[in-house]
Scaffold this motif. Structure first.
Motif, PDB file in Angstrom:
ATOM      1  N   LEU A   1       0.893  -1.202   0.109  1.00 28.90           N
ATOM      2  CA  LEU A   1      -0.130  -0.105   0.012  1.00 28.90           C
ATOM      3  C   LEU A   1       1.010   1.097  -0.067  1.00 28.90           C
ATOM      4  O   LEU A   1       0.587   2.165  -0.722  1.00 28.90           O
ATOM      5  N   ARG A   2       2.100   1.190   0.881  1.00 26.60           N
ATOM      6  CA  ARG A   2       2.890   2.305   0.895  1.00 26.60           C
ATOM      7  C   ARG A   2       3.344   2.599  -0.727  1.00 26.60           C
ATOM      8  O   ARG A   2       3.173   3.888  -1.344  1.00 26.60           O
ATOM      9  N   GLU A   3       3.801   1.442  -1.392  1.00 26.66           N
ATOM     10  CA  GLU A   3       4.111   1.677  -3.011  1.00 26.66           C
ATOM     11  C   GLU A   3       3.228   2.121  -3.612  1.00 26.66           C
ATOM     12  O   GLU A   3       3.249   3.061  -4.725  1.00 26.66           O
ATOM     13  N   CYS A   4       1.809   1.458  -3.368  1.00 23.87           N
ATOM     14  CA  CYS A   4       0.703   2.313  -4.317  1.00 23.87           C
ATOM     15  C   CYS A   4       0.556   3.897  -4.137  1.00 23.87           C
ATOM     16  O   CYS A   4       0.308   4.649  -4.959  1.00 23.87           O
ATOM     17  N   PHE A   5       0.743   4.204  -2.830  1.00 27.10           N
ATOM     18  CA  PHE A   5       0.476   5.610  -2.702  1.00 27.10           C
ATOM     19  C   PHE A   5       1.814   6.189  -3.194  1.00 27.10           C
ATOM     20  O   PHE A   5       1.664   7.733  -3.666  1.00 27.10           O
ATOM     21  N   LEU A   6       2.821   5.879  -3.553  1.00 28.31           N
ATOM     22  CA  LEU A   6       3.926   6.375  -4.030  1.00 28.31           C
ATOM     23  C   LEU A   6       4.059   6.231  -5.445  1.00 28.31           C
ATOM     24  O   LEU A   6       5.031   6.514  -6.397  1.00 28.31           O
ATOM     25  N   ARG A   7       2.734   5.708  -5.887  1.00 23.21           N
ATOM     26  CA  ARG A   7       2.370   5.682  -7.426  1.00 23.21           C
ATOM     27  C   ARG A   7       3.065   4.309  -8.063  1.00 23.21           C
ATOM     28  O   ARG A   7       3.266   4.489  -9.402  1.00 23.21           O
ATOM     29  N   THR A   8       3.434   3.543  -7.166  1.00 26.39           N
ATOM     30  CA  THR A   8       3.901   2.288  -8.098  1.00 26.39           C
ATOM     31  C   THR A   8       2.741   1.483  -8.348  1.00 26.39           C
ATOM     32  O   THR A   8       1.678   1.437  -7.642  1.00 26.39           O
ATOM     33  N   ARG A   9       2.452   0.806  -9.679  1.00 26.69           N
ATOM     34  CA  ARG A   9       1.523   0.126 -10.155  1.00 26.69           C
ATOM     35  C   ARG A   9       1.520  -1.311 -10.854  1.00 26.69           C
ATOM     36  O   ARG A   9       0.780  -1.962 -10.965  1.00 26.69           O
ATOM     37  N   ARG A  10       2.799  -1.366 -11.019  1.00 31.93           N
ATOM     38  CA  ARG A  10       3.264  -2.689 -11.951  1.00 31.93           C
ATOM     39  C   ARG A  10       3.920  -3.855 -10.954  1.00 31.93           C
ATOM     40  O   ARG A  10       4.570  -3.116 -10.050  1.00 31.93           O
ATOM     41  N   PHE A  11       3.558  -4.966 -11.246  1.00 28.82           N
ATOM     42  CA  PHE A  11       3.971  -6.143 -10.219  1.00 28.82           C
ATOM     43  C   PHE A  11       5.590  -5.951 -10.154  1.00 28.82           C
ATOM     44  O   PHE A  11       6.140  -6.020  -9.106  1.00 28.82           O
ATOM     45  N   GLU A  12       6.303  -5.610 -11.357  1.00 29.92           N
ATOM     46  CA  GLU A  12       7.753  -5.636 -11.344  1.00 29.92           C
ATOM     47  C   GLU A  12       8.148  -4.403 -10.441  1.00 29.92           C
ATOM     48  O   GLU A  12       9.306  -4.598  -9.789  1.00 29.92           O
ATOM     49  N   GLY A  13       7.531  -3.397 -10.548  1.00 34.59           N
ATOM     50  CA  GLY A  13       7.732  -2.309  -9.686  1.00 34.59           C
ATOM     51  C   GLY A  13       7.564  -2.774  -8.176  1.00 34.59           C
ATOM     52  O   GLY A  13       8.395  -2.249  -7.369  1.00 34.59           O
ATOM     53  N   PHE A  14       6.520  -3.128  -7.710  1.00 36.88           N
ATOM     54  CA  PHE A  14       6.228  -3.769  -6.581  1.00 36.88           C
ATOM     55  C   PHE A  14       7.490  -4.401  -5.968  1.00 36.88           C
ATOM     56  O   PHE A  14       8.086  -4.431  -5.019  1.00 36.88           O
ATOM     57  N   GLN A  15       7.850  -5.624  -6.769  1.00 36.26           N
ATOM     58  CA  GLN A  15       8.860  -6.466  -6.243  1.00 36.26           C
ATOM     59  C   GLN A  15      10.140  -5.779  -6.158  1.00 36.26           C
ATOM     60  O   GLN A  15      11.114  -6.207  -5.526  1.00 36.26           O
ATOM     61  N   SER A  16      10.552  -4.948  -7.284  1.00 38.83           N
ATOM     62  CA  SER A  16      11.729  -4.315  -7.220  1.00 38.83           C
ATOM     63  C   SER A  16      11.932  -3.463  -5.870  1.00 38.83           C
ATOM     64  O   SER A  16      12.728  -3.368  -5.150  1.00 38.83           O
TER      65      SER A  16
END
Length: 170
Positions: A29-44
């Motif tokens: 959720l933190r990453e979502c609010f930082l505008r991460t949207r893609r699976f690879e982005g979350f994983q990275s």
């Protein structure tokens, strides 16, 4: 209380913890609010295993916190976008950030600053009463049974039988 049954408890806190109460979900959720949207982005960003990430994203989609939108057909890939239900978690996330900024920073200071676009100022989130606008302090809040409470309202203490509750927030 069993972990998997928290979402069914007659307690708003327990139900919320059943949804967002594990570390990976909060960090996603933190990453979502930082505008991460893609699976690879979350994983990275998180270093989470593919299996755990897929499981947590699936749960957030199932619960209506994220919406899964295709952005590529071959191979099929999706973006994960916060729904209104997900956006409504923002005050919780900001409260956690504020606590961390207050109690967990080192000599380097805050890792991120938050700026309000309308006024252009960096800010600290504050919680105020929706009725009078005054800041909310734990010692000034009283709780009482609402329409969704079990009757009679009970709380369970570890290793103690359930007792009738007379509670204040502090």
């Amino acid at each position: 209380m069993k972990w998997k049954e928290l979402e069914e408890e007659p307690c708003s806190m327990a139900r919320t913890i059943g949804v967002i109460g594990d570390r990976w979900t909060l960090l996603i959720l933190r990453e979502c609010f930082l505008r991460t949207r893609r699976f690879e982005g979350f994983q990275s960003a998180l270093g989470i295993t593919r299996h755990l990430l897929a499981e947590r994203l699936k749960k957030l989609v199932r619960l209506g916190i994220l919406r899964r939108i295709p952005y590529q057909e071959a191979p099929k890939r999706h973006e994960y976008i916060l729904t209104q239900k997900g956006l409504d978690l923002y005050p919780i996330m900001m409260a956690l950030v504020h606590w961390g900024d207050t109690h967990m920073v080192d000599e380097r200071g805050r890792p991120l600053l938050h700026q309000h676009r309308k006024c252009g100022k960096d800010f600290d989130p504050v919680m105020v009463c929706s009725e009078c606008g005054e800041p909310l302090l734990a010692k000034e809040v009283h709780t009482h049974p609402g329409p969704g409470a079990q009757s009679p309202l009970t709380i369970a203490a570890p290793d103690k039988p359930k007792a009738k509750a007379r509670r204040s927030a502090a």
